[in-house]
Design an enzyme around this catalytic site. Structure first.
Site, PDB file in Angstrom:
ATOM      1  CG  HIS A 153      -1.568   1.319   1.482  1.00  0.00           C
ATOM      2  ND1 HIS A 153      -2.649   1.717   0.729  1.00  0.00           N
ATOM      3  CD2 HIS A 153      -1.321   2.331   2.359  1.00  0.00           C
ATOM      4  CE1 HIS A 153      -3.051   2.913   1.144  1.00  0.00           C
ATOM      5  NE2 HIS A 153      -2.262   3.300   2.124  1.00  0.00           N
ATOM      6  CB  CYS A 158      -3.249   2.787  -2.578  1.00  0.00           C
ATOM      7  SG  CYS A 158      -2.419   1.189  -2.463  1.00  0.00           S
TER       8      CYS A 158
END
Length: 164
Positions: free
Chosen positions: A38, A108
């Site tokens: 992430h 993301c």
């Protein structure tokens, strides 16, 4: 009042698997993956990221994920905070609405890559942006895709448009 000057831009990288990808990927996927990542962009004193609710922000390292596993210095930007906020609001209302989130194709890392290019003209490291296609290129990744397509990563923060 509009700020002028040069502002540092950082890429915060989190290993969502907490080391499990390193341990299990070769058995499950047939190839070694270091982690499932992430990412977020840190600029103007805030951490910005894209999740299933849309574009969120928090203080740097302020999500339940805690401190990032690594930080990449992307350089500096001349883009002032006010203009950057307008840019993010535009993205949040179009390209990066919550309903456009997809774990493999629009996530993301896609967001971090696009924002990094806007701010600095540089992309984020390719080992991050290439990771989803590496997973999907394996038989196990293809078998798990229907399940994984429904996964939404949300490490917290507040939505920049004030909507949930």
């Amino acid at each position: 009042m509009e700020q002028t000057g040069s502002f540092p831009v950082k890429l915060y990288i989190y290993d969502l698997s907490r080391g499990m990808a390193r341990q299990l990927s070769s058995v499950m996927l047939g190839e070694f993956l270091v982690s499932y990542l992430h990412t977020a962009i840190v600029v103007h004193g805030q951490e910005y990221f894209f999740v299933g609710e849309g574009i969120n922000k928090c203080s740097p390292g302020g999500t339940p994920l805690g401190e990032p596993d690594s930080i990449v210095d992307l350089g500096f930007t001349e883009v002032p905070a006010e203009l950057f906020t307008e840019y993010l609001t535009s993205l949040a209302e179009s390209t990066y609405r919550g309903d456009t989130y997809n774990l493999f194709e629009h996530n993301c890392n896609s967001f971090s890559n696009e924002v990094a290019q806007f701010l600095t003209g540089k992309k984020i490291p390719s080992y991050i942006t290439d990771l989803p296609s590496e997973v999907l290129s394996t038989p196990f990744g293809q078998a798990l895709r229907p399940l994984l397509d429904s996964v939404v990563i949300n490490p917290g923060g507040s939505n920049i448009t004030g909507q949930r």
